[in-house]
Design an enzyme around this catalytic site. Structure first.
Site, PDB file in Angstrom:
ATOM      1  N   ASN A  82       1.012  -1.304   0.195  1.00  7.02           N
ATOM      2  CA  ASN A  82       0.067   0.081   0.251  1.00  7.02           C
ATOM      3  C   ASN A  82       0.794   1.214   0.113  1.00  7.02           C
ATOM      4  OD1 ASN A  82       0.669   0.681   2.854  1.00  7.02           O
ATOM      5  ND2 ASN A  82      -0.561  -0.998   3.382  1.00  7.02           N
ATOM      6  N   ARG A  83       0.296   2.411   0.054  1.00  4.52           N
ATOM      7  CA  ARG A  83       1.069   3.540  -0.215  1.00  4.52           C
ATOM      8  C   ARG A  83       1.500   4.323   1.020  1.00  4.52           C
ATOM      9  NH1 ARG A  83       0.035   6.256  -5.028  1.00  4.52           N
ATOM     10  NH2 ARG A  83      -1.807   5.650  -6.017  1.00  4.52           N
TER      11      ARG A  83
END
Ligand code: CTP
Length: 401
Positions: free
Chosen positions: A210-211
């Site tokens: 994820n970011r």
């Protein structure tokens, strides 16, 4: 640097080439609002002129015990400051300090001193390796003196590499801030921080992640360490450099993160669960790279463990447990639900859809949600958010003594 304006530091400088780095320390402390009185040995003035420090700090520089109008400076400068730092501390300075030999202004004030003392040794590697120097450092450490360094690396030009290099100004400044700020309730407490994303492998080269940048967790780890806590930072893969101070444990997957939390949680007084663990992992990991020529692929994902819940039984009695909730829409209400469901003391909620908030920006706009209610903070840098979270944790921690 924050929280140290108005404090008073004596910066002792003895005669080594690293004196030029002491100029940076003097300047940065002065910029942070600290009153800096520089005291030099006669040898130090051969490397850097007192005028340089006077210009940087805006204050007179002490060198001699016998200067007209400055009688008893060694007593005043020993008594008044919040901290005495000697950088660089040469082999000779260490020997004199260990012996209590008060034969100039700097060594006299070291004897008259009431404040904590931080020494940053710097010398030739042979002088550092000499048993006399090792013994002097041991004597000083035994008296509660803080010793930082020396580092290993290139020494004065032509002298090769070795231990003896003074640590860099950034590191000295971080320790000065910690010594000035350490106090209740964080000093000596164990704080466990998790940060960053995790990665779940699909095959040897591909992954689900994820970011999350890890910035919020790294800022928290550094801020807690600067308040005097013993910090363990468990970090997923991030591009960030390890912060000075905390012990850093690197992990890859959510299962690794769970194991690292399980190992450190039983002794932690505070858990700041800022990591964004992958909630799903591939149900099957291919042993070899899946070839594109094979056509469309359907991924089956299975949920990973909820770490906060899975490690609940390992929490120390009275520990303050902080969760984070990154939501899209109605963040505060969802945070309240997580507070109860995950048995937390505080949830830091933010809405990823809001400008300036979210995983990969420098700023954050959060709401602190506890059993007592919700407090919305304005848009702040992640360092400022970290300070606000720790202020709230301090309130929750203090009554538990
Ligand atoms: N968290 C955790 N274990 C996971 C995922 C998240 O302990 N496998 C922690 C996070 O570090 C964070 C908190 O739980 O402190 C909330 O994370 P979030 O992803 O919002 O929670 P989820 O329980 O995954 O909720 P949702 O169903 O909303 O995704």
């Amino acid at each position: 640097m924050s929280g140290i304006a108005g404090r008073h530091v004596v910066l002792g400088v003895s005669g080594g080439i690293a004196g030029y780095k002491a100029c940076v320390v003097a300047r940065r402390l002065t910029e942070a609002g600290v009153t800096v009185d520089v005291v030099m040995t006669a040898a130090a003035t051969e490397f850097v002129r007192p005028l340089v420090f006077e210009a940087l700090t805006g204050r007179p520089v002490g060198v001699s015990l016998w200067e007209a109008g400055r009688a008893l400076d060694h007593i005043r400068l020993g008594k008044d400051p919040d901290l005495v730092v000697v950088a660089p501390a040469t082999a000779r300075l260490l020997a004199r300090a260990a012996q209590g030999l008060a034969d100039d202004l700097l060594t006299s004030l070291l004897l008259a001193r009431r404040a904590p003392l931080l020494l940053c040794p710097a010398m030739n590697d042979q002088m550092f390796r000499h048993p006399e120097t090792a013994r002097n450092l041991e004597v000083l450490r035994g008296r509660g003196v803080h010793v930082l360094g020396p580092a290993t690396g290139p020494l004065a030009r032509g002298e090769g590499d070795g231990p003896g290099r003074m640590v860099e100004p950034e590191e000295i400044l971080a320790h000065v801030e910690r010594l000035l700020r350490a106090g209740a309730p964080f000093a000596g407490r164990k704080v466990l921080v998790t940060a960053g994303p995790t990665r779940e492998a699909l095959d040897p080269v591909r992954m689900v992640t994820n970011r999350s940048s890890g910035r919020m967790g790294f800022a928290l780890a550094r801020a807690a360490w600067l308040r005097g806590a013993d910090v363990t930072l468990v970090a997923g893969p991030t591009a960030l450099a390890a912060p000075l101070g905390p012990d850093v444990v690197r992990v890859e997957s959510t299962a690794d993160l769970e194991a690292a939390v399980a190992a450190a949680l039983p002794s932690a007084d505070v858990l700041l669960m800022a990591a964004a663990p992958a909630d799903f992992r591939p149900a099957r990991r291919a042993e070899t790279k899946t070839a594109r020529a094979g056509g469309a692929v359907t991924l089956a994902l299975e949920p990973t463990a909820d770490i906060l819940l899975a490690t609940r039984e390992l929490r120390k009695r009275g520990a303050v447990i902080v969760g984070f909730a990154l939501e899209t829409g109605d963040a505060a209400a969802k945070a309240r639900a997580k507070l109860t469901a995950k048995h937390l003391d505080l949830v830091v909620a933010n809405d990823a859809a809001e400008p300036g908030a979210g995983p990969d920006v420098e700023t954050n706009r959060v709401t602190l949600v506890s059993a007592k209610g919700a407090t919305a903070l304005p848009l702040l840098s992640k360092d400022e958010v970290a300070e606000a979270i720790l202020d709230r944790v301090a309130q929750l921690l203090a009554p538990r003594g």
